[in-house]
Design an enzyme around this catalytic site. Sequence first.
Site: not given
Length: 319
Positions: A40, A42, A108, A235, A259, A261-262
């Site tokens: 997830g 968040e 999904y 970068g 993942g 970017g998170d």
Amino acid sequence: MNIHPKEPYLVTVGEVLAVLAAPEPGPLAVGAGMRLGLAGAESNVAVGVSRLGGAAVWIGRVSEDALGELTLREFRAEGVTALATRDSAPTSLLLKERRTATHSRTRYYRTHTVGSRLSVRDIPEDAVAGAAVLHITGITPALGTGPALAVRRAVDIAVAAKVPVSLDINFRSLLWTEAEARQNLLPLLCMSDVVFAGMHEARLMVPHAQDPEELAKAICELGPGGAVLKLGAEGAFALIDGRPYRQPAVPVTVHDSIGAGDAFAAGYLAELLAGEPPERRLRTAALLGAFAVSTTGDWEGLPRRFELALLDHHDDVVR
């Protein structure tokens, strides 16, 4: 509500999905093995911040099923405080198929699941108002009217309490169209203090700009004091309080880009909580992104703070 009273904390609002991932390339087949995980956007950020020693609070709905119990157990293990409303709806599912060594497909299963039932009633005002930063993404508002209103409620509380708002655009074409995303996320962007985006996501918000410098400037002209553009192997470029910054990518062998970017956002926000300057925030963000792409899973390979120096060594084995 007594949450991390002696230290600044990040608070975030979102959904946790169960992940079934094929470990090997090829079509799905009866009897083939699948790896069970949790993910997830968040919650990935919350775990990343916690692993670096920061305090993190996650707000959302959790199913009463076995996967919901697993979610709460993992939050406890990772030191993340979960302010969870329990719900009888099932946990959402993400299916990841590695069709070839270089091509993967994601599906999904989120209709009528627990994440889609998030509502404004699930947002505790004191938890948001007492935070050092609120982090939201463009994924949760795409789950339906209730989740969108819940995220907006959290942002309204944060703005009224002068809590900085962090927004990761995180556009998902499987959840809504570009036009729907821009219409719903632009008001949130204008209320945010720092915005994270890839190049395509930035152009989605400010279509009249093209290169990183123009995009960052155009985003900041809408209200945010900072815009951080994730440029993959090149970068990142950031415009923070009117000053430009460039952060090279950390060279690693890419194993799984999911993942990243998170992880990047988690590194940046962990250092923001710690009061570090932009240069340090961006360096740690790049390191976490490198850990994410060089390991398996959305958050499982994220480092503890003492491990950050591992990628600064040139030897494969550190003795």
